[in-house]
Enzyme design. Structure first.
Site, PDB file in Angstrom:
ATOM      1  N   THR A  46       0.816  -1.205   0.000  1.00 49.97           N
ATOM      2  CA  THR A  46       0.000   0.000   0.000  1.00 49.97           C
ATOM      3  C   THR A  46       0.855   1.263   0.000  1.00 49.97           C
ATOM      4  OG1 THR A  46      -1.747  -1.184   1.175  1.00 49.97           O
ATOM      5  CG2 THR A  46      -1.839   1.202   1.267  1.00 49.97           C
ATOM      6  N   TYR A 134       4.393 -12.687   4.357  1.00 53.59           N
ATOM      7  CA  TYR A 134       3.340 -12.081   3.536  1.00 53.59           C
ATOM      8  C   TYR A 134       2.968 -13.092   2.457  1.00 53.59           C
ATOM      9  CZ  TYR A 134       0.922  -8.367   0.897  1.00 53.59           C
ATOM     10  OH  TYR A 134      -0.014  -7.594   0.226  1.00 53.59           O
ATOM     11  N   LYS A 162       0.684 -12.675   7.201  1.00 55.44           N
ATOM     12  CA  LYS A 162      -0.370 -11.864   6.593  1.00 55.44           C
ATOM     13  C   LYS A 162      -0.963 -12.726   5.488  1.00 55.44           C
ATOM     14  CE  LYS A 162      -1.472  -7.691   4.003  1.00 55.44           C
ATOM     15  NZ  LYS A 162      -0.986  -6.453   3.335  1.00 55.44           N
TER      16      LYS A 162
END
Length: 301
Positions: A46, A134, A162
């Site tokens: 992000t 991730y 995640k």
């Protein structure tokens, strides 16, 4: 340590001429922690980390670390790539005061699952901070089995994942059923936060939460405390907003909404991303207003 709660992955605000807007980033960081986030994520997807210079990345971490110290928040920092040697260099350079490093499954080269295990074990053996894996196969091209994830969870310096697989699939169910109790599964797909919490996830790393931090924090707390009707109602109201914010590549729509609200100086992103379209921006602003109209005032932050 065990991670739990809401972690807000911050965008990197840019000025109208494309420079990093440090004051705006600091404002977003303070707001997220003031509004109920457990911690921040710096240099995630992000944040457009891949398009930031080394100087800019260092400044982002410096700002986020300072705010987290002042507000007693936790800080996860994105570090690593599809090169094991470079990833080791990146994580070993992190301050030991950072809560954890967010390290992506090696992308593009598509190693075997045994190669992924060797990659992360090499990082974990040398990292001064714990690792959060991730797992995002629709970006990396590498799907991991529940068995591989369990093996990663067995390393003492790998404390969570995640989990952003784009669904609640068989692997997700098996992972949640068999993971170690001290291994944190954090939802990484905003739309799937509620069902993953229902399966026992510890929290989430959720880009949409930049806009309504208090609401996402309340949703996680409601599942944790067993207030199921409240949790379901919040999840339904937030789902429409998350869908609108991801209608175009992240974080373009989120930045457009933040700019429209005056929270960052411009909606600018860096190539190869393009700014959000007027249509997507208008739809997201409408979704935000609809969500705000349905949520209690105390949860609109």
């Amino acid at each position: 340590m065990t991670l739990a709660g809401l972690f807000v992955p911050l965008v990197t605000p840019f000025t109208v001429d494309g420079a990093l807007a440090a004051d705006a980033l600091e404002g977003l960081a303070h707001a997220a922690l003031a509004d109920g986030a457990t911690g921040l994520v710096a240099l995630g997807t992000t944040a457009e980390a891949a398009t930031l210079s080394a100087v800019e990345r260092a400044l982002v971490v410096e700002i986020c670390a300072r705010v987290c110290r002042e507000r007693h928040g936790q800080l996860i920092v994105g570090a690593g790539s599809n090169c094991t040697a470079d990833s080791i260099e990146a994580v070993t350079a992190l301050s030991p005061h950072i809560t954890a490093a967010l390290t992506v499954v090696p992308y593009y080269t598509r190693p075997s699952e045994a190669g992924v295990l060797a990659h992360f074990r090499s990082l974990a053996d040398t990292s001064p901070v714990p690792l959060v894996i991730y797992n995002i196969p629709y970006r990396t091209g590498r799907t991991l089995s529940a068995d591989t994830l369990r093996q990663l969870a067995g390393h003492p310096n790998i404390i969570g994942v995640k989990h952003a697989v784009g669904s609640i699939d068989d692997t997700t169910i098996e992972l949640m059923r068999t993971r170690p109790a001290d291994f944190a599964v954090l939802a990484g797909d905003d739309l799937y936060l509620a069902p993953l919490l229902a399966l026992g996830a510890a929290g989430g790393i959720l880009a949409s939460s930049t806009l309504v931090t208090g609401s996402f924090a309340a949703l996680i707390a409601a599942w944790r405390d067993g207030r199921l009707d409240e949790a379901r109602a919040l999840a339904h109201r937030l789902a429409g907003l998350s869908a609108a914010l991801f209608a175009e590549p992240n974080p373009t729509v989120i930045k457009a909404v933040l700019a429209a609200q005056g929270r960052i100086p411009s909606p600018a992103v860096r190539l190869p991303l393009l700014p959000a379209s007027d249509l997507a921006t208008a739809a997201a602003l409408a979704a935000f207003e609809n969500c705000a109209a349905e949520l209690p005032e105390k949860l609109l932050v």
